[in-house]
Motif scaffolding. Structure first.
Motif, PDB file in Angstrom:
ATOM      1  N   MET A 174       0.682  -1.150  -0.009  1.00 55.81           N
ATOM      2  CA  MET A 174       0.020  -0.008   0.073  1.00 55.81           C
ATOM      3  C   MET A 174       0.880   1.406  -0.119  1.00 55.81           C
ATOM      4  O   MET A 174       0.589   2.104  -0.752  1.00 55.81           O
ATOM      5  CB  MET A 174      -0.888   0.052   1.149  1.00 55.81           C
ATOM      6  N   ALA A 175       2.015   1.076   0.893  1.00 57.50           N
ATOM      7  CA  ALA A 175       3.029   2.277   0.698  1.00 57.50           C
ATOM      8  C   ALA A 175       3.571   2.629  -0.310  1.00 57.50           C
ATOM      9  O   ALA A 175       3.852   3.906  -0.454  1.00 57.50           O
ATOM     10  CB  ALA A 175       3.768   2.064   2.039  1.00 57.50           C
ATOM     11  N   ALA A 176       3.630   1.592  -1.014  1.00 54.45           N
ATOM     12  CA  ALA A 176       4.594   1.973  -2.216  1.00 54.45           C
ATOM     13  C   ALA A 176       3.593   2.641  -3.273  1.00 54.45           C
ATOM     14  O   ALA A 176       4.084   2.959  -4.487  1.00 54.45           O
ATOM     15  CB  ALA A 176       4.896   0.463  -3.030  1.00 54.45           C
ATOM     16  N   LEU A 177       2.357   2.642  -3.052  1.00 52.55           N
ATOM     17  CA  LEU A 177       1.587   3.599  -3.929  1.00 52.55           C
ATOM     18  C   LEU A 177       1.772   5.143  -3.714  1.00 52.55           C
ATOM     19  O   LEU A 177       1.419   5.920  -4.427  1.00 52.55           O
ATOM     20  CB  LEU A 177      -0.058   3.136  -3.699  1.00 52.55           C
ATOM     21  N   ARG A 178       2.542   5.436  -2.721  1.00 50.16           N
ATOM     22  CA  ARG A 178       2.698   6.724  -2.452  1.00 50.16           C
ATOM     23  C   ARG A 178       3.368   7.537  -3.626  1.00 50.16           C
ATOM     24  O   ARG A 178       2.738   8.565  -4.266  1.00 50.16           O
ATOM     25  CB  ARG A 178       3.588   6.800  -1.502  1.00 50.16           C
ATOM     26  N   GLY A 179       4.411   7.021  -4.437  1.00 49.00           N
ATOM     27  CA  GLY A 179       5.073   7.697  -5.555  1.00 49.00           C
ATOM     28  C   GLY A 179       4.030   7.884  -6.546  1.00 49.00           C
ATOM     29  O   GLY A 179       3.668   9.150  -7.130  1.00 49.00           O
ATOM     30  N   PRO A 180       3.285   6.797  -7.183  1.00 44.05           N
ATOM     31  CA  PRO A 180       2.342   6.974  -8.320  1.00 44.05           C
ATOM     32  C   PRO A 180       1.298   7.990  -7.997  1.00 44.05           C
ATOM     33  O   PRO A 180       0.900   8.769  -8.830  1.00 44.05           O
ATOM     34  CB  PRO A 180       2.013   5.425  -8.468  1.00 44.05           C
ATOM     35  N   ILE A 181       0.564   7.902  -6.620  1.00 44.03           N
ATOM     36  CA  ILE A 181      -0.157   8.769  -6.238  1.00 44.03           C
ATOM     37  C   ILE A 181      -0.060  10.262  -6.323  1.00 44.03           C
ATOM     38  O   ILE A 181      -0.401  11.087  -6.868  1.00 44.03           O
ATOM     39  CB  ILE A 181      -0.867   8.552  -4.870  1.00 44.03           C
ATOM     40  N   ASP A 182       1.359  10.497  -5.664  1.00 43.25           N
ATOM     41  CA  ASP A 182       1.671  11.840  -5.797  1.00 43.25           C
ATOM     42  C   ASP A 182       2.126  12.394  -7.212  1.00 43.25           C
ATOM     43  O   ASP A 182       1.881  13.452  -7.491  1.00 43.25           O
ATOM     44  CB  ASP A 182       3.287  11.824  -4.959  1.00 43.25           C
ATOM     45  N   ALA A 183       2.715  11.425  -7.873  1.00 41.61           N
ATOM     46  CA  ALA A 183       2.756  11.713  -9.261  1.00 41.61           C
ATOM     47  C   ALA A 183       1.579  12.175 -10.057  1.00 41.61           C
ATOM     48  O   ALA A 183       1.453  13.195 -10.856  1.00 41.61           O
ATOM     49  CB  ALA A 183       3.612  10.636 -10.013  1.00 41.61           C
ATOM     50  N   PHE A 184       0.559  11.334  -9.704  1.00 39.77           N
ATOM     51  CA  PHE A 184      -0.690  11.545 -10.177  1.00 39.77           C
ATOM     52  C   PHE A 184      -1.238  13.142  -9.992  1.00 39.77           C
ATOM     53  O   PHE A 184      -1.411  13.775 -10.798  1.00 39.77           O
ATOM     54  CB  PHE A 184      -1.550  10.487 -10.006  1.00 39.77           C
ATOM     55  N   PHE A 185      -1.343  13.112  -8.847  1.00 38.01           N
ATOM     56  CA  PHE A 185      -1.814  14.615  -8.273  1.00 38.01           C
ATOM     57  C   PHE A 185      -0.823  15.772  -8.834  1.00 38.01           C
ATOM     58  O   PHE A 185      -1.511  16.836  -9.223  1.00 38.01           O
ATOM     59  CB  PHE A 185      -1.884  14.740  -6.854  1.00 38.01           C
ATOM     60  N   ASP A 186       0.551  15.625  -9.099  1.00 33.78           N
ATOM     61  CA  ASP A 186       1.361  16.633  -9.762  1.00 33.78           C
ATOM     62  C   ASP A 186       0.765  16.764 -11.151  1.00 33.78           C
ATOM     63  O   ASP A 186       0.820  17.821 -11.438  1.00 33.78           O
ATOM     64  CB  ASP A 186       2.556  15.933  -9.577  1.00 33.78           C
ATOM     65  N   ALA A 187       0.536  15.687 -11.644  1.00 30.60           N
ATOM     66  CA  ALA A 187       0.283  16.004 -13.282  1.00 30.60           C
ATOM     67  C   ALA A 187      -1.232  16.106 -13.715  1.00 30.60           C
ATOM     68  O   ALA A 187      -1.204  16.716 -15.056  1.00 30.60           O
ATOM     69  CB  ALA A 187       0.868  14.709 -14.056  1.00 30.60           C
ATOM     70  N   VAL A 188      -1.864  15.581 -13.054  1.00 32.99           N
ATOM     71  CA  VAL A 188      -3.306  15.269 -13.413  1.00 32.99           C
ATOM     72  C   VAL A 188      -4.347  16.301 -12.785  1.00 32.99           C
ATOM     73  O   VAL A 188      -4.334  16.553 -11.629  1.00 32.99           O
ATOM     74  CB  VAL A 188      -3.691  13.968 -13.456  1.00 32.99           C
ATOM     75  N   GLN A 189      -5.189  16.856 -13.567  1.00 36.09           N
ATOM     76  CA  GLN A 189      -6.309  17.613 -13.053  1.00 36.09           C
ATOM     77  C   GLN A 189      -7.499  16.535 -13.039  1.00 36.09           C
ATOM     78  O   GLN A 189      -8.027  16.289 -13.996  1.00 36.09           O
ATOM     79  CB  GLN A 189      -6.463  18.863 -14.091  1.00 36.09           C
ATOM     80  N   VAL A 190      -7.988  16.216 -11.887  1.00 33.75           N
ATOM     81  CA  VAL A 190      -9.069  15.480 -11.571  1.00 33.75           C
ATOM     82  C   VAL A 190     -10.243  15.874 -12.297  1.00 33.75           C
ATOM     83  O   VAL A 190     -10.945  15.339 -13.280  1.00 33.75           O
ATOM     84  CB  VAL A 190      -9.472  15.041 -10.207  1.00 33.75           C
ATOM     85  N   ASN A 191     -10.653  17.121 -11.900  1.00 37.59           N
ATOM     86  CA  ASN A 191     -11.810  17.863 -12.388  1.00 37.59           C
ATOM     87  C   ASN A 191     -11.731  18.409 -13.647  1.00 37.59           C
ATOM     88  O   ASN A 191     -11.672  19.687 -13.985  1.00 37.59           O
ATOM     89  CB  ASN A 191     -12.440  19.165 -11.483  1.00 37.59           C
ATOM     90  N   ALA A 192     -11.491  17.348 -14.957  1.00 38.46           N
ATOM     91  CA  ALA A 192     -10.957  17.803 -16.204  1.00 38.46           C
ATOM     92  C   ALA A 192     -12.441  18.272 -16.871  1.00 38.46           C
ATOM     93  O   ALA A 192     -13.609  18.115 -16.370  1.00 38.46           O
ATOM     94  CB  ALA A 192     -10.560  16.715 -17.063  1.00 38.46           C
ATOM     95  N   ASP A 193     -12.336  19.032 -17.866  1.00 34.15           N
ATOM     96  CA  ASP A 193     -13.621  19.576 -18.595  1.00 34.15           C
ATOM     97  C   ASP A 193     -14.170  18.573 -19.150  1.00 34.15           C
ATOM     98  O   ASP A 193     -15.564  18.694 -19.101  1.00 34.15           O
ATOM     99  CB  ASP A 193     -13.073  20.702 -19.614  1.00 34.15           C
TER     100      ASP A 193
END
Lengths: 748, 306
Positions: free
Chosen positions: A699-718
């Motif tokens: 679970m903790a290994a998800l830290r990297g991918p999750i952080d990278a995701f939030f850095d690069a991706v806008q969830v509330n996309a148009d």
């Protein structure tokens, strides 16, 4: 700088109260002096059976003058307000000053407190201390209203400075202070005067009084061990007894005495208890054999025959006491050999355990059923556990335990051995009471563990059934202790056991006795649901058990309840008890450094009534959260969860529909999809295997991918498609993490 | 130091002489069965109210459960207590007490005499006090109590109560190991009697009756009767229609309380009172004691205005 010496001389003060009383005297007097404006360099308090004493050194000779100004009501304020102010300030109206204030004219009181002489302050403080002394129990005597622990006879109170010693004058209900005291009641009864601490202590010693309790204790211990050593023996250490005996004598005289050979075959604990409880004797042991062979008594008297008469008297009393003990021991052994230990316990049928929970005998039957049921989970043979349960309380009917209740359990062990029971059964007789407190040893022998758990589970479910739960500081049946006992037995023996099931089944044996169709009201629906999920085997086992109880408690005139109601009753009690155990577990683990929110996060997971598993999970979670990855993962999880929750609230839908990697645009998004799949593949089997460390690491290994995701991706996309897919992806993060622990419960 | 006493009765006589010399009224035993000297109205009732009081007496006491058929060296179902009650408790009561030990031949310079904490409480009398058990060479020889409450009333002034277990004390002073072997009168006398000569047979008889034969149905009825009679006596109007005087019958009512208490002890020895019932019975006796105390404090002896 004057020194103060106080002695309060009374009739014999109970030994157990002396130390505390000396401390209280010191605190009350020195606090009072300081409050009145004096300071001091040091203070020490002393106690003997007939006196409390206090020495305060380097006291200031007088208190400083104090000038205090108090702002009062406005000029023209109602009379009532002004009078109230006058009373509070303790001044007369004509003494008030009128001053200009921002808001107009205001009354001011100027209170001048002149400095006071130390003697005046001491007299006042000491009188107040005597009148309000916090004795655990105090009494009146003669025809006065004064209260003290026993009649107070004299007050010594002197202040000494460079010019000499002076009596501080005070009169407490006719007891006038002076500079005199008395020595030992018999060896130096005359009055003498003293002038300061060293003089007081030295004169007391000449008058056969050792002022300091620790010095008396030291004298006793030193002399006792010396006398024992000369015979190749050793004194059994007992600090509580030593402190008590030091409080029973002003002039300790140690005498080593004989125990008649007749009594040497008694169990050593019996000798020790009898000598200690009744006679305040120390036991003297032969280190080679471990047997108690002599005793030490401490007299308060030196005699011309070197204590021979005193020792002879003590030996005679001891012989009478031990003949009683021997008589009980032999009678008990005879009983056990003729009717067995179970037979010895037969009178327990007539002994009430609790008027709503039946007799001791009924309780033993229940414990037997529980012990048999629990045995396989703790690696004990069910028959042995049941046998131990049947006899574990029998010694309560023995003459020895009647005389010495503190020997319960231990005598059970001796008698079980005498009756030829298996050693593990005999051990369970003694050990099933444990653990009695947080520092008491936990039994490890499987049979002992089974009976100990059975005993505590019966206690808990019984008192829960009759609604006698602990409230606030009240816990008359020591149920918190029983719960802690269950927790420690389970954890320290690493037992994996679903405690709900055990509590549920145990509750069945209280059905009917206490339960006559109460309405569980709004809980009904929840129970229907739970009920439907209970294994049918468990329900039928419960019903069978309940049926037996209902039969055995007929005649109680309770309306008959249906099986369905009974099951609900059992579920309700067991659920509530599981929560109680969880609460106690939190307290227990907090002391071990695991935070309550971490435990909450694990309690929210299935299987939470397996306490060993629960703690294992909590430990793994605590370890994970302590790492950098874990801490950051937690933040990532919270962020995902917050965004998701807000969106779900706003959109009024639940995003739990599988996200689709084919809509992933950004590399970080794709990577997260892959990482979640990889994590799930590791977590699921690890959870299955209860390998929490592996699961949490994954679970903790998800830290990297999750952080990278939030850095690069806008969830509330148009794009609604992208947005929905990303929200579903967040939902997958949540799902994956929640399969390990309920991270929403973690604070910070 | 006086010569050592030679018999049980000499010890009693010396105590009588000693306490008489110290100003106590030497009373006789109460003519009813009681469990302890405290039950004598000269203690229980006289500890109440403001009037000074000083009395000493021997009280035969019965504890049916302690019967051992005369076999046990120390235990008896019938024994004697020596009781002293002084109100208000004098400031030198401890010294007075130690003087009484000396009077019966205990030389304080040769023995180890200690006052060891022992709080006294009588649930049946609604009474409690603080004091000690007095130890002589490790043996308890007396109870020493400052009464704080009796029958639910604060004792004002406080009475000092001394209770000597006579057999045990005498056995120690006389150096006897078995109570039945203790000289009752002077062993040099032509008809020398031991304690056993006087009491061995009665111990056997009463032990048997107490444990096995006392009719429990009759006793249960006695208990109820005594309870009802106590109530009835106290319900009577204070003014006696015959003499026209105010006569509150505190003592006759208290007799019924004593009776109920003793019947309860007998029932206990017969083993027909369960643990739960026990508390209830004690509560009923206490209620009687409380009523009697209420009545006594309204009488002249109880300190009410005449």
């Amino acid at each position: 700088m004057p020194d103060l010496l106080i002695e309060l001389f009374s009739e014999e003060i109970p030994a157990r109260m002396q130390t505390r009383a000396a401390d209280d005297l010191k605190k009350l007097v020195t606090d009072g002096l300081v409050e009145a404006g004096l300071t001091y360099a040091g203070a020490a308090a002393f106690s003997t059976p007939r006196r409390l004493a206090l020495s305060v050194e380097g006291l200031t000779a007088e208190s400083k003058a104090v000038r205090e100004e108090r702002r009062g009501p406005k000029v023209g304020a109602p009379d009532q307000a002004i009078e109230g102010f006058l009373r509070g300030a303790g001044v007369a109206r004509e003494d008030l000053e009128v001053r200009d204030d921002k808001k107009g004219q205001v009354y001011f009181a100027v209170i001048e407190k002149p400095g006071r002489m130390a003697a005046d302050i001491v007299a006042e403080v000491l009188e107040k201390t005597i009148r309000n002394f916090p004795w655990p129990k105090s009494m009146r005597w003669g025809d006065g209203p004064l209260k003290w622990v026993r009649p107070l006879h004299s007050i010594l109170c002197i202040l000494r400075d460079d010019e000499g010693s002076d009596v501080v004058a005070l009169d407490v209900d006719g007891i006038v202070s002076g500079n005199t005291t008395r020595g030992h009641r018999f060896m130096a009864p005359d009055v003498f005067s003293v002038s300061f601490l060293d003089d007081y202590e030295a004169k007391l010693k000449r008058a056969h009084v050792v002022l300091r309790a620790e010095e008396r204790a030291e004298m006793i211990w030193h002399e006792a061990t010396n006398q024992a050593f000369a015979l190749g023996l050793e004194v059994v250490e007992d600090r509580g007894l030593l402190a008590e005996v030091a409080g029973l004598v002003e002039w300790p005289v140690v005498l080593l005495g004989q125990i008649d050979d007749d009594f040497l075959e008694l169990p050593p604990e019996v000798l020790q208890t009898s000598m200690k409880e009744h006679q305040k004797f120390f036991s003297v042991r032969n280190p080679k054999t471990g047997r108690i062979e002599r005793f030490v008594t401490v007299a308060n008297m030196e005699t011309v025959d070197q204590g021979a008469t005193i020792l002879a008297g003590n030996q005679k009393v001891l012989a009478a006491r031990l003949s009683d003990a021997k008589f009980f021991w032999e009678n008990d052994l005879r009983t056990v050999k003729t009717v067995g230990l179970e037979g010895m316990g037969a009178p327990l049928t007539d002994v009430t355990f609790h008027n709503k929970l039946g007799s001791q005998a009924e309780r033993i039957k229940r414990i037997e059923a529980r012990a048999r049921e629990i045995a396989p989970s703790v690696g004990a043979k069910p028959d042995l556990a049941a046998e131990a349960a049947r006899i574990c309380k029998s010694d309560l009917s023995s003459e020895m335990v009647y005389e010495f209740p503190e020997l319960q359990g231990l005598m059970g062990r001796y008698y079980a051995q005498a009756a030829g029971h298996d050693d593990v059964v005999a051990a369970a007789c003694e050990e099933h009471y444990s653990p009695l407190g947080p520092s008491d040893d936990v039994p490890t022998a499987p049979v002992s563990v089974a009976v100990a758990l059975a005993d505590k589970i019966d206690t808990l479910t019984g008192f829960w059934a009759i609604d006698e739960k602990p409230t606030g500081s009240k816990d008359p049946f020591a149920l918190r202790r029983a719960a802690l006992g269950v927790i420690r037995l389970v954890l320290e023996n690493r037992i994996s056991i679903g405690i709900f099931e055990k509590l549920f089944l145990a509750s069945a044996s209280h059905v009917g006795r206490v339960w006559g169709g109460e309405d569980f009201g709004q809980l009904n629906e929840a129970f229907e649901l739970l009920h439907a999920n209970l294994p049918s085997e468990l329900v039928s086992q419960f019903a069978e058990q309940a049926e037996k109880t209902v039969i055995s408690s007929r005649g109680l005139d309770k309306p008959a309840s249906t099986e369905r109601e009974d099951v609900k009753f059992g579920m309700s009690k067991a659920n509530d008890l599981v929560s109680f155990l969880h609460d106690r577990l939190k307290v227990f683990l907090k002391d071990k450094g695991i935070r309550h929110d971490i435990i909450d996060a694990c309690i929210a997971m299935p299987g939470n009534d397996d306490l060993t598993l629960l703690v294992k999970r909590a430990e793994a979670l605590a370890a994970t959260l302590a790492t950098d990855d874990g801490e950051n993962l937690l933040q990532g999880f919270k962020r995902a969860n917050n965004i998701l929750t807000q969106a779900e609230e706003k959109d009024g839908v639940e995003y739990s529909y599988g996200a689709d990697p084919k809509f992933a645009e950004e590399p970080a998004e794709k990577a997260l999809f892959a990482a979640l799949d990889a994590a799930d593949a590791k977590i699921a089997p690890a959870m299955e295997a209860e390998d929490f460390n592996t699961a949490m690491t994954a679970m903790a290994a998800l830290r990297g991918p999750i952080d990278a995701f939030f850095d690069a991706v806008q969830v509330n996309a148009d794009s609604q498609v992208l947005r929905r897919n990303r929200l579903n992806l967040l939902s997958q993060i949540r799902k994956t993490c929640l399969s390990v622990a309920d991270l929403t419960k973690i604070e910070g | 130091m006086a010569e050592k006493p030679r018999s049980f009765q000499e010890i009693i006589l010396r105590l009588q002489t000693y306490w008489a010399a110290k100003g106590c009224a030497i009373l006789q035993p109460y003519d009813m069965e009681v469990g302890a000297g405290t039950f004598h109205p000269a203690t229980t009732l006289r500890a109440l109210g403001s009037k000074p009081w000083a009395a000493a007496y021997v009280q035969p006491s019965r504890r049916p459960t302690d019967g051992r058929y005369g076999e046990n060296p120390n235990r008896l179902q019938h024994y004697y207590q020596y009781q002293v009650l002084i109100k208000p408790s004098p400031p030198d009561l401890q010294e007075l007490y130690l003087g009484s030990l000396e009077a019966i031949g205990i030389d304080a310079s040769m023995h180890d005499i200690r006052f060891v904490e022992d709080d006294w409480e009588s649930p049946t009398l609604g009474a409690w006090g603080l004091g000690w058990e007095v130890w002589c060479d490790g043996m308890e020889v007396s109870q020493f109590t400052y009464f704080q409450q009796v029958g639910g009333y604060d004792c004002k002034p406080v009475s000092g109560e001394l209770t000597y277990g006579l057999e045990r004390l005498a056995m120690y002073v006389l150096g006897v190991d078995h109570v039945m072997e203790m000289p009752f009168n002077d062993p040099q006398t032509p008809i020398a009697l031991t304690y056993g000569d006087v009491f061995k047979q009665t111990e056997q008889e009463y032990s048997r009756w107490n444990f096995d034969l006392a009719d429990t149905d009759v006793l249960l009825q006695h208990f109820k009767d005594a309870e009802a009679e106590c109530q009835r006596i106290l319900d009577a109007p204070a003014e006696d229609p015959k003499t026209g005087q105010k006569i509150i019958m505190a003592h006759p009512a208290y007799d019924q309380c004593i009776k109920a208490s003793h019947v309860f002890n007998l029932l206990d020895a017969r083993g027909v009172i369960s643990v739960t019932e026990r508390q209830a019975y004690i509560g009923r006796v206490r209620a009687l004691a409380k009523m009697c105390a209420d009545a006594f404090v309204q009488t002249e002896a109880g300190g009410a205005a005449a």
